[in-house]
Design an enzyme around this catalytic site. Sequence first.
Site, short mmCIF file in Angstrom:
data_model
loop_
_atom_site.label_atom_id
_atom_site.label_comp_id
_atom_site.label_asym_id
_atom_site.label_seq_id
_atom_site.Cartn_x
_atom_site.Cartn_y
_atom_site.Cartn_z
N SER A 185 124.42 72.78 26.39
CA SER A 185 123.59 71.80 25.67
C SER A 185 124.38 71.22 24.51
O SER A 185 125.35 71.82 24.03
CB SER A 185 122.35 72.50 25.12
N TYR A 200 117.10 79.20 21.58
CA TYR A 200 117.72 78.23 22.49
C TYR A 200 119.14 77.90 22.00
O TYR A 200 120.10 77.92 22.79
CB TYR A 200 116.86 76.97 22.54
P1 NAP Z 1 113.03 71.48 33.13
O1 NAP Z 1 112.57 70.29 33.89
O2 NAP Z 1 112.06 72.24 32.30
O3 NAP Z 1 113.80 72.46 34.14
C1 NAP Z 1 114.07 73.81 33.84
C2 NAP Z 1 114.26 74.53 35.16
O4 NAP Z 1 114.49 75.93 34.91
C3 NAP Z 1 113.01 74.44 36.02
O5 NAP Z 1 113.37 74.37 37.36
C4 NAP Z 1 112.34 75.77 35.71
O6 NAP Z 1 111.42 76.18 36.69
C5 NAP Z 1 113.56 76.67 35.69
N1 NAP Z 1 113.23 77.96 35.16
C6 NAP Z 1 112.63 78.25 33.98
N2 NAP Z 1 112.41 79.55 33.88
C7 NAP Z 1 112.87 80.11 35.03
C8 NAP Z 1 112.90 81.44 35.53
N3 NAP Z 1 112.38 82.48 34.86
N4 NAP Z 1 113.46 81.65 36.75
C9 NAP Z 1 113.95 80.63 37.47
N5 NAP Z 1 113.92 79.35 37.06
C10 NAP Z 1 113.39 79.10 35.85
O7 NAP Z 1 114.14 71.03 32.11
P2 NAP Z 1 115.59 70.40 32.31
O8 NAP Z 1 115.79 69.50 31.16
O9 NAP Z 1 115.76 69.88 33.70
O10 NAP Z 1 116.48 71.69 32.07
C11 NAP Z 1 117.54 72.11 32.93
C12 NAP Z 1 118.65 72.71 32.10
O11 NAP Z 1 119.22 71.70 31.27
C13 NAP Z 1 118.20 73.83 31.16
O12 NAP Z 1 119.17 74.85 31.12
C14 NAP Z 1 118.15 73.13 29.81
O13 NAP Z 1 118.32 74.00 28.73
C15 NAP Z 1 119.32 72.18 29.95
N6 NAP Z 1 119.34 71.06 29.00
C16 NAP Z 1 118.39 70.09 29.06
C17 NAP Z 1 118.46 69.03 28.16
C18 NAP Z 1 117.46 67.91 28.17
O14 NAP Z 1 117.54 67.05 27.27
N7 NAP Z 1 116.54 67.85 29.09
C19 NAP Z 1 119.48 68.98 27.21
C20 NAP Z 1 120.43 69.98 27.19
C21 NAP Z 1 120.35 71.03 28.10
P3 NAP Z 1 109.84 75.79 36.49
O15 NAP Z 1 109.72 74.35 36.87
O16 NAP Z 1 109.16 76.73 37.42
O17 NAP Z 1 109.50 76.03 35.05
#
Ligand code: NAP
Length: 246
Positions: A138, A151
């Site tokens: 991130s 986080y």
């Molecule tokens: P998201 O839509 O909330 O996706 C998160 C994913 O992780 C979902 O598939 C979620 O499943 C899964 N997950 C959560 N807990 C889990 C568990 N116990 N076991 C297995 N899977 C689990 O958010 P996103 O933005 O796409 O996030 C993806 C990654 O990018 C994360 O690591 C996040 O920290 C990182 N990131 C995102 C941003 C941003 O701006 N969006 C920025 C920097 C980094 P469920 O749908 O079942 O909850």
Amino acid sequence: MGPFSLEGRRALVTGANTGIGQAIALSLAGQGAHVVCAGRRACDETVAAITAAGGSADALLLDFADPMAAKDVFDGAGYSILVNNAGIIRRAESVEYSETDWDDVMDVNLKALFFTCQAFGKALIAEGTPGAVVNIASLLSFQGGIRVPAYTASKHGVAGVTKILANEWAPHRITVNAIAPGYIATNNTEALRDDPERSRAILDRIPAGRWGDPSDIGGTAAFLASPAAGYITGAVLNVDGGWLAR
Ligand code: NAP
């Protein structure tokens, strides 16, 4: 086969049912990989989208509430790409942050990520197979953020784990890199986008002038997994529209 092709490769993407994970799964499949879409909920929508586009995928249930959940997934299974994308965020002032939130976030974002890498690396090293790990870090791997102490700590940890594994596994031709997304429009950032003041403040700081799209990260992951990136390892690559360069 070009240097960006993933033909003949088998990839596991965690948290592939939605957001960035779904976009990464689509990008890898678009370059010819067979993608196993892993999630704590069924990744049927992602598998259907890949199949409809002429790609190859199947789904796997994997819940990182148990950080060791992937320990038996890789042995003899033919994988050469792992994308650790699953992650959670819990927001509260640091003075009020609960131990439960701290442990839950660290378990999914860091402990599960490390032990999934370990299982993947162990299997590939035993088989003498080269491969690629892409971890999702991130912007907060570099700066403190606010109201997200676990986080931020976990994502600093992801950067560190990426670097140590890159050092240890380079002799085995396993690259280990991380992508550090800025602000991407997914469920993870819904609360920020729903707050007009916060949303404006964030947008004002992104030189590219827009929130990132999950496909911005998908394409980067496909590149890092490809032969074209075979000499890149230990990198934590900012994909943030210029935020950190500002
Ligand atoms: P998201 O839509 O909330 O996706 C998160 C994913 O992780 C979902 O598939 C979620 O499943 C899964 N997950 C959560 N807990 C889990 C568990 N116990 N076991 C297995 N899977 C689990 O958010 P996103 O933005 O796409 O996030 C993806 C990654 O990018 C994360 O690591 C996040 O920290 C990182 N990131 C995102 C941003 C941003 O701006 N969006 C920025 C920097 C980094 P469920 O749908 O079942 O909850």
